[in-house]
Enzyme design. Sequence first.
Site, PDB file in Angstrom:
ATOM      1  N   GLU A 377       0.667  -1.143   0.077  1.00  0.00           N
ATOM      2  CA  GLU A 377       0.045   0.054  -0.031  1.00  0.00           C
ATOM      3  C   GLU A 377       1.051   1.299   0.037  1.00  0.00           C
ATOM      4  O   GLU A 377       0.499   2.261  -0.586  1.00  0.00           O
ATOM      5  CB  GLU A 377      -0.955  -0.056   1.155  1.00  0.00           C
ATOM      6  CG  GLU A 377      -1.867  -1.156   1.224  1.00  0.00           C
ATOM      7  CD  GLU A 377      -2.854  -1.445   2.530  1.00  0.00           C
ATOM      8  OE1 GLU A 377      -3.188  -0.264   2.978  1.00  0.00           O
ATOM      9  OE2 GLU A 377      -3.093  -2.445   2.685  1.00  0.00           O
ATOM     10  N   GLU A 677       3.429  -7.792   9.608  1.00  0.00           N
ATOM     11  CA  GLU A 677       2.175  -7.011   9.636  1.00  0.00           C
ATOM     12  C   GLU A 677       1.161  -7.935  10.610  1.00  0.00           C
ATOM     13  O   GLU A 677       0.642  -7.262  11.750  1.00  0.00           O
ATOM     14  CB  GLU A 677       1.683  -6.851   8.588  1.00  0.00           C
ATOM     15  CG  GLU A 677       0.074  -6.247   8.632  1.00  0.00           C
ATOM     16  CD  GLU A 677      -0.469  -6.213   7.118  1.00  0.00           C
ATOM     17  OE1 GLU A 677      -0.149  -6.825   6.208  1.00  0.00           O
ATOM     18  OE2 GLU A 677      -1.385  -5.156   7.024  1.00  0.00           O
TER      19      GLU A 677
HETATM   20  C1  BGC Z   1      -2.587  -1.343   6.558  1.00  0.00           C
HETATM   21  C2  BGC Z   1      -2.421  -0.850   8.036  1.00  0.00           C
HETATM   22  C3  BGC Z   1      -3.631  -0.032   8.445  1.00  0.00           C
HETATM   23  C4  BGC Z   1      -4.977  -0.858   8.187  1.00  0.00           C
HETATM   24  C5  BGC Z   1      -5.898  -0.503   8.861  1.00  0.00           C
HETATM   25  C6  BGC Z   1      -4.027  -2.106   6.295  1.00  0.00           C
HETATM   26  O1  BGC Z   1      -4.268  -2.409   5.103  1.00  0.00           O
HETATM   27  O2  BGC Z   1      -1.812  -1.853   5.922  1.00  0.00           O
HETATM   28  O3  BGC Z   1      -1.418  -0.850   8.448  1.00  0.00           O
HETATM   29  O4  BGC Z   1      -3.497   0.652   9.489  1.00  0.00           O
HETATM   30  O5  BGC Z   1      -4.928  -1.471   7.060  1.00  0.00           O
HETATM   31  O6  BGC Z   1      -6.381  -1.035   9.572  1.00  0.00           O
END
Ligand code: BGC
Length: 792
Positions: A377, A677
């Site tokens: 992202e 993550e």
């Molecule tokens: C991102 C996160 C973000 C989240 C929202 C994800 O797709 O990579 O780090 O805070 O979405 O909860």
Amino acid sequence: MARVSAPPPRSLDTWTATWIEPVEPDDGCKLQRPAHHLATEFRVERPVRSATLRITAHGVYEAFLNGARIGDHELTPGFTAYRKRLQVQTFDVTALVAPGANALGALLSDGWWRGQHGIARRTDSYGETTALLAELHLRFESGDEAVVPTDGTWRSTPSHILGADLVAGEVHDLRRRVRGWAEPGTDRSAWAPVRVAGPGFETLCAPIGPPSRRVQELPAVSVRELAPRRHVVDFGQNSHGWIRLTDLGPAGTTLTITHGEALDASGDVTQHNVEHSQLAPPRAFHVPFQTDVVTSAGDGSPFEPRHSTKGFRYVRIEGHPGPLDPASITSVVVHTDLRRVGGFACSDERVNRLHAAAEWSFRGNACELPTDCPTRERSGWTGDWQIYVATAAYLYDVVDFSVKWLHDLAAEQRPDGAVLHIVPDPHDFERDEQDFWRDSQGSAGWGDAAVHVPWELHLANGRTDFLAPQLESMRRWVDFAAGRAAAGRHPDRAAARPEPLPHERYLWDSGFHFGEWLEPGIPIADEFRRILTMDHGPTATAYLYRSADELSRIAALVGEHVTHEKYAALAANVRDAWRTEFLDGDGHVRPATQANLVRALAFGLVPDELRPSAADDLVARIRAAGTHLGTGFLATPFLLPVLADHGHLDVAYELLFQDTEPSWLVMIDRGATTIWEQWEGVSADGTVAASLNHYSKGAVISFLHRYVAGLQLVEPGYRRFRVSPRPGGGITHARTHHDSPHGRIEIAWRLEGDEGTIDVAVPPGAEAELLLPDGHAEPLAAGRHHRSWRSR
Ligand code: BGC
């Protein structure tokens, strides 16, 4: 030949120059479009005292004068909320100007302006064309001045970069380089005259904070030939940037270079964990993702793609005849050039590696803005930064880096005060038709970045100058949240209790929230479905309390007394409402998840007399999980500190050293060089899930700074601090330093048998309070101190 006119204007809304656009074919492919050269020539007939270039672009530019690249900034003009703020760089180019003929030019690609971005991989977010705006200001020895502006006399031509997209990567044909494109005397008659575009100076602004640079180079640690013409290179470190390759094979050789964070079972590079974005539109064709293609000119010229970035530890190179010398390939680390201000080391190598991984994760997500990940992202998710900012601020000076982003955050706040999930957000909310994205903005724990980021920056370095300009943004956010709390109710609560109780006007249990996000055992895809129906009241109300409280403190600091009182009163009401709703008749936190308990204790929601029992409940939950953590994004940073602060230092160390799933050391044991993550980022059989480079869970390293090494801030900017090491977990020595505004603070302790010794440096202008593990306490003045203690 550009006209040389005088005198140059100075302010950013007055320009002699006009925006110019390269002429390009409309071939419909938006995912990887060519970069263009734009250039002009001018003459200098008098001795020059100084020459200054101010320049910006719709896209990403590299500027050149007489064949030389101007400056060492990368990815200029950087990424900001382009609809409101576009940065203009200024370079001193005196040394590059020559008497007689000169040529000024730029290499221009899509960048964030119209290239792919974010979870939806949108293109053309800010416009359908790229453009350049530049003015070279010449001051002559005679005292008069002249300006060389971008205007209709410039010409453009496609470059050898046949495709460049920040997410997709680049396609270079080095045989097609345009010789002398930015040198004087080059025949540009076959180039097209540029298109002169409209005005558009109102968004221009000066840069805040340092630029991005190439900050480090990592050598290849191995090159393996998987099959003929298929090599896999390991740099040993997951990072953000690009590669430089000097051996491209004979002329005409085409190499495909695929960047990834992980290897699959066959030892080949995989992108599957980050390639796909759930919200990206389905495409009927293969879309390149962080993949470069280069065709060799056979003349030894290197390949270094500076118009796209990648998150990677490994690259696969297809097409090289071999052998491929490891010395011919380098990983170039690129991010905002932040000053390093802190460090940590201890006797345990795995803990040191955890610290390094958390630091690398920050560096991998600090290019122009704080991002979630450098791969899938690359967005400025607000929640991620409010979670990590305090940790980052201990290690790097992130004040201006963050203030720049806070300006973007405020500039993009919705009319109702909602803070966007990602900042900058390329969506045009005035025109965008995606209802879900538009209507979901303003999540607790994410939007609270508006208040918490400035608050932590102030604590970290004592500066207050950036607080007053952000106050309105903070107020609007807290008013938004308080308004939502007063207006809405969660359907479950409404069903259980048709008539709302008075305290409910302060309960924030409505609207869209990400909630705790990614507690162990919940894959991202399920998490999205789950959070849409959950009652986020315990979390959102806690954040409303913390933000109202921090806002009231900030208001007091900047002399806004009415605001101070108003939000202090709001904070008290929200805290009482939280207690009424989420403490049961026996004073226990409900629902008693680890995250709720940790947050309630960390935010001061639990009344003092109930804190020990809440901490016991937390320990019971941890024990019930086999001494495993159960927190997700939001509460993880507070878990170990809360345990240590409530008499459970031993449990904090057990979690720190836990090495079965879920835990931090599982990451390290499975080879992580950045923080995952998901807690389940790499499973025991090596299967990789989601991004391997998200810093939020790495905020645990603040525990290493504050508890293991023992540097605790007492007054903003470390004017007063506590030195209070809390040894445990078998760690026998630890050291930390932090370059505070007063100077360097150093702590180093060592345990030998039951004898402990500590060395502390207190900088001038600061005061410290020493609290040794044996209970000995004393004030420490500026200077160096050596003490010892005996452990009982
Ligand atoms: C991102 C996160 C973000 C989240 C929202 C994800 O797709 O990579 O780090 O805070 O979405 O909860």
